[in-house]
Design a protein around this motif. Structure first.
Motif, short mmCIF file in Angstrom:
data_model
loop_
_atom_site.label_atom_id
_atom_site.label_comp_id
_atom_site.label_asym_id
_atom_site.label_seq_id
_atom_site.Cartn_x
_atom_site.Cartn_y
_atom_site.Cartn_z
N GLU A 371 6.31 -8.20 7.03
CA GLU A 371 5.81 -9.55 6.77
C GLU A 371 4.43 -9.51 6.12
O GLU A 371 4.09 -10.34 5.29
CB GLU A 371 5.76 -10.33 8.08
CG GLU A 371 7.15 -10.65 8.64
CD GLU A 371 7.06 -11.45 9.92
OE1 GLU A 371 5.94 -11.75 10.35
OE2 GLU A 371 8.12 -11.75 10.47
N ASN A 372 3.61 -8.55 6.53
CA ASN A 372 2.25 -8.45 5.99
C ASN A 372 2.18 -7.62 4.72
O ASN A 372 1.11 -7.49 4.13
CB ASN A 372 1.31 -7.84 7.04
CG ASN A 372 1.16 -8.76 8.24
OD1 ASN A 372 1.12 -9.98 8.07
ND2 ASN A 372 1.11 -8.19 9.43
N LEU A 373 3.30 -7.06 4.30
CA LEU A 373 3.29 -6.17 3.13
C LEU A 373 2.87 -6.92 1.86
O LEU A 373 2.02 -6.44 1.11
CB LEU A 373 4.69 -5.56 2.94
CG LEU A 373 4.88 -4.69 1.70
CD1 LEU A 373 3.99 -3.46 1.77
CD2 LEU A 373 6.34 -4.28 1.56
N ALA A 374 3.45 -8.12 1.64
CA ALA A 374 3.21 -8.83 0.38
C ALA A 374 1.76 -9.21 0.19
O ALA A 374 1.27 -9.31 -0.94
CB ALA A 374 4.10 -10.08 0.33
N ASN A 375 1.02 -9.41 1.29
CA ASN A 375 -0.38 -9.84 1.18
C ASN A 375 -1.36 -8.67 1.24
O ASN A 375 -2.57 -8.88 1.24
CB ASN A 375 -0.71 -10.82 2.31
CG ASN A 375 0.13 -12.08 2.20
OD1 ASN A 375 0.36 -12.58 1.09
ND2 ASN A 375 0.60 -12.59 3.32
N SER A 376 -0.86 -7.46 1.32
CA SER A 376 -1.74 -6.30 1.48
C SER A 376 -2.12 -5.72 0.12
O SER A 376 -1.65 -6.16 -0.92
CB SER A 376 -1.02 -5.22 2.30
OG SER A 376 0.02 -4.66 1.52
N ASN A 377 -3.02 -4.72 0.17
CA ASN A 377 -3.42 -4.00 -1.05
C ASN A 377 -2.65 -2.70 -1.21
O ASN A 377 -3.07 -1.81 -1.95
CB ASN A 377 -4.91 -3.68 -1.00
CG ASN A 377 -5.76 -4.91 -1.22
OD1 ASN A 377 -5.34 -5.83 -1.93
ND2 ASN A 377 -6.94 -4.95 -0.63
N SER A 378 -1.52 -2.59 -0.53
CA SER A 378 -0.77 -1.33 -0.59
C SER A 378 -0.16 -1.05 -1.95
O SER A 378 0.33 0.06 -2.19
CB SER A 378 0.34 -1.34 0.46
OG SER A 378 -0.21 -1.33 1.75
N TYR A 379 -0.18 -2.04 -2.85
CA TYR A 379 0.31 -1.76 -4.20
C TYR A 379 -0.54 -0.71 -4.92
O TYR A 379 -0.11 -0.11 -5.89
CB TYR A 379 0.34 -3.05 -5.04
CG TYR A 379 -1.00 -3.73 -5.15
CD1 TYR A 379 -1.95 -3.32 -6.07
CD2 TYR A 379 -1.32 -4.80 -4.30
CE1 TYR A 379 -3.18 -3.95 -6.16
CE2 TYR A 379 -2.54 -5.42 -4.38
CZ TYR A 379 -3.47 -5.00 -5.31
OH TYR A 379 -4.70 -5.60 -5.39
N LEU A 380 -1.76 -0.47 -4.37
CA LEU A 380 -2.60 0.59 -4.97
C LEU A 380 -1.98 1.98 -4.78
O LEU A 380 -2.43 2.93 -5.40
CB LEU A 380 -4.00 0.55 -4.35
CG LEU A 380 -4.84 -0.69 -4.70
CD1 LEU A 380 -6.16 -0.66 -3.95
CD2 LEU A 380 -5.10 -0.76 -6.20
N SER A 381 -0.95 2.06 -3.93
CA SER A 381 -0.27 3.36 -3.78
C SER A 381 0.42 3.78 -5.07
O SER A 381 0.82 4.93 -5.22
CB SER A 381 0.76 3.29 -2.65
OG SER A 381 1.79 2.37 -2.97
N ILE A 382 0.53 2.86 -6.02
CA ILE A 382 1.12 3.21 -7.32
C ILE A 382 0.28 4.29 -8.02
O ILE A 382 0.75 4.97 -8.93
CB ILE A 382 1.28 1.96 -8.21
CG1 ILE A 382 2.24 2.24 -9.37
CG2 ILE A 382 -0.06 1.47 -8.72
CD1 ILE A 382 2.58 1.02 -10.20
N TYR A 383 -0.96 4.45 -7.58
CA TYR A 383 -1.81 5.50 -8.17
C TYR A 383 -1.26 6.90 -7.90
O TYR A 383 -1.61 7.84 -8.59
CB TYR A 383 -3.24 5.39 -7.65
CG TYR A 383 -4.06 4.38 -8.44
CD1 TYR A 383 -4.67 4.73 -9.64
CD2 TYR A 383 -4.20 3.08 -8.00
CE1 TYR A 383 -5.40 3.80 -10.37
CE2 TYR A 383 -4.92 2.15 -8.72
CZ TYR A 383 -5.52 2.52 -9.91
OH TYR A 383 -6.22 1.60 -10.64
N PHE A 384 -0.39 7.03 -6.88
CA PHE A 384 0.24 8.33 -6.65
C PHE A 384 1.12 8.74 -7.82
O PHE A 384 1.41 9.92 -8.00
CB PHE A 384 1.08 8.30 -5.36
CG PHE A 384 0.25 8.36 -4.11
CD1 PHE A 384 -0.46 9.51 -3.80
CD2 PHE A 384 0.19 7.28 -3.24
CE1 PHE A 384 -1.23 9.57 -2.65
CE2 PHE A 384 -0.57 7.34 -2.08
CZ PHE A 384 -1.29 8.48 -1.78
N SER A 385 1.57 7.75 -8.62
CA SER A 385 2.40 8.09 -9.78
C SER A 385 1.60 8.85 -10.84
O SER A 385 2.17 9.48 -11.73
CB SER A 385 3.01 6.83 -10.40
OG SER A 385 2.00 6.02 -10.98
N LEU A 386 0.26 8.80 -10.75
CA LEU A 386 -0.58 9.48 -11.74
C LEU A 386 -0.64 10.99 -11.50
O LEU A 386 -1.22 11.72 -12.32
CB LEU A 386 -2.00 8.90 -11.73
CG LEU A 386 -2.26 7.70 -12.65
CD1 LEU A 386 -1.45 6.50 -12.23
CD2 LEU A 386 -3.75 7.34 -12.63
#
Length: 547
Positions: A371-386
């Motif tokens: 439930e709290n996923l959408a409002n979090s900053n966890s999208y910054l984990s996309i930096y692991f793709s680098l």
């Protein structure tokens, strides 16, 4: 030729090899030649005049193993944290499996699938089972070096803190686990060779490598979900799929022998851990003649695929690349990355990691709190793709057909900038952009359209990161060096150092999100920074390359 210590140790198993139908003396000779050749450096077309000849053959792969010694230190707290061996040692063997299998897929698949010595050995009276076993032992020797580097110090710590029985059990388990991984990988390649051929076979091998990379990460997640914490005690939640998570087999084995845990599940896992490597080796030995025979398919080049060069793609190349020289190098690099089998063998497995790791991070943190996923900053984990960028930027200078690099000097190039910028753009568009777009679609679905400006910043950062990696790495002409030199350059520590920059970029991005409209301001700053870096990075001269 030098008589290596590893071969002298192998001599003690001569009767075992003989019982398996292997001509040991011939296999030893083949291995001796292979190990001697590994210690020799192949001069590159441009550096052969600049570099001094080595006084003695050296094997830089062994010298680069100290990085694995550092990685292996993470096992020590896991060994020391208590006596819940099923939990502790399952994770130790899980991490060990990760290191060994990734190294096997990325570095040693080309050895297992090597067909270069066929023209020399096949006309000779050498049994194919012996040739295949020599190839397998060649891989196992190098994986043994890696294994010792990885678990050597933790084993000594375990010996003094947990006792001799723990040490012996762990050594045996590691040997069985390493054998199981090598043979399991070889059997997968055999199945691919058995059912596919031609150009399709080479594509399937690359897809399977990506699949194996994904399987490693998924398996590691399943391992973590196998245990739960109840009253400060870690217990195993028994599920049917755990029979496929083989690090648990060896954790159970340790728990059974050291804590006399005779629960049915522990006994079953322990038996699997003992029997499966033996069964896998037996199957591999039975299938080795067919394996060698099917390797012949890799030498079949077949009808070359027609390069579809649609109008849309041509228009895209003209938009991305300004000059015709840059467009030519963009297309050339794209063709090399698409068709060079050895390049794909080394690069494609890491593509799978860059897709899976960001998702694993998200689902690991939000295991039961979506439930709290959408409002979090966890999208910054996309930096692991680098994480794939430094690896590919290094590999871009290698090629199986590196001798063709004379064309660069023959071409009427006024400046080298179009060559480098076209190659880097080609890598970003052809390899990184598909991964970025796939993750972006998934992340927009998970976090909503509010992260669109953030995703643009991530792509700008990826471009900046690629340029910074190019600036920091030693300058070489693209596809101009032999892959034989790949492991001799100590690339592990270089990649590790370059990955720290990703943390810096992600940190700057996070800081920008703390302020209202900060992300939009930072987006402008990132564009300006990328333009400045791009103009400065590719001003390279031939003198700079010869340094």
């Amino acid at each position: 030729m030098q008589d290596y210590v590893t071969l002298k140790l192998l001599d003690r198993l001569e009767k075992v090899f003989a019982s398996l139908g292997v001509d040991y003396k011939v296999m030893r000779k083949i291995l001796q030649v292979k190990l001697t050749m590994d210690g020799r450096r192949v001069p590159t077309i441009f550096s052969q005049n600049a570099k001094k000849k080595d006084k003695e053959p050296t094997n830089q792969y062994i010298k680069s193993l100290w990085l694995y010694v550092l990685f292996g230190l993470i096992f020590i707290p896991m060994i020391l944290m208590g006596d819940s061996y099923l939990f502790q040692m399952s994770f130790v063997y899980g991490i060990f499996t990760f290191f060994i299998m990734t190294s096997l897929i990325s570095d040693f698949s080309s050895v297992l699938l090597d067909i270069r010595d066929r023209t020399i050995l096949y006309p000779k009276p050498v049994d194919r089972r012996t040739i295949s076993m020599a190839k397998l032992m060649h891989v196992i020797i190098y994986l043994s070096y890696l294994t010792i580097a990885l678990v050597g110090i933790p084993l000594i710590v375990g010996l003094f803190t947990k006792g001799i029985l723990f040490f012996i059990v762990t050594v045996i388990n590691i040997i069985l686990l390493a054998l199981l991984i090598v043979v399991f990988t070889a059997l997968i390649y055999f199945l691919i060779l058995r059912f596919f051929d031609g150009e399709k076979l080479k594509d399937i091998i690359n897809y399977v490598q990506i699949g194996l990379s994904l399987a490693i990460m998924i398996g590691y997640q399943l391992l973590g979900r196998s245990f739960e914490l109840l009253n400060l005690t870690v217990t195993l939640k028994l599920e049917w799929w755990q029979v496929f998570v083989f690090p648990i087999w060896y954790g159970a084995n340790t728990d059974l022998l050291l804590k006399q845990n005779f629960e049915p599940a522990t006994i079953m896992f322990s038996v699997l851990g003992l029997l499966m490597p033996i069964l896998a080796i037996w199957i591999y030995i039975k299938l080795t003649p067919a394996f060698e025979q099917n390797l012949q398919k890799l030498s079949y080049h077949g009808k070359a695929k027609q390069q579809r060069n649609g109008k849309l793609r041509q228009a895209l190349v003209k938009v991305i690349c300004r000059s015709k020289e840059e467009q030519a190098f963009f297309r050339f690099a794209a063709l090399m990355m698409k068709n060079e089998r050895e390049f794909k063998l080394r690069v494609y497995p890491s593509l799978g990691f860059s897709v899976v790791i960001p998702l694993i991070f998200i689902f690991g943190v939000f295991r039961s709190d979506f439930e709290n996923l959408a409002n979090s900053n966890s999208y910054l984990s996309i930096y692991f793709s680098l994480i794939i960028i430094p690896t590919i930027m290094i590999v871009l200078k290698f090629s199986g057909k590196y001798k063709g690099a004379w064309i660069y000097k023959a071409a009427p190039l006024e400046k080298l900038a179009p060559m480098f910028s076209g190659t880097v753009k080609s890598f970003i568009v052809n390899l990184y952009l598909p991964i970025y777009l796939l993750l972006s679609i998934l992340f927009v679905f998970l976090f909503g359209t509010r992260i669109l400006p953030d995703l643009i910043v991530v792509f700008l950062h990826a471009c900046i990161y690629a340029v910074v990696c190019f600036m920091l790495l030693k300058k070489s002409i693209p596809f101009s060096q032999s892959f034989d030199e790949f492991n001799q350059n100590g690339t592990g520590i270089i990649i590790f150092g370059l990955m720290l920059i990703v943390g810096l970029l992600a940190g700057l991005h996070y800081l920008s999100t703390l302020y209202t409209y900060g992300i939009y301001l930072y987006l402008v700053v990132a564009i300006v920074g990328l333009v400045i870096l791009w103009k400065q990075a590719f001003k390279i001269t031939w003198e700079k390359i010869y340094e």
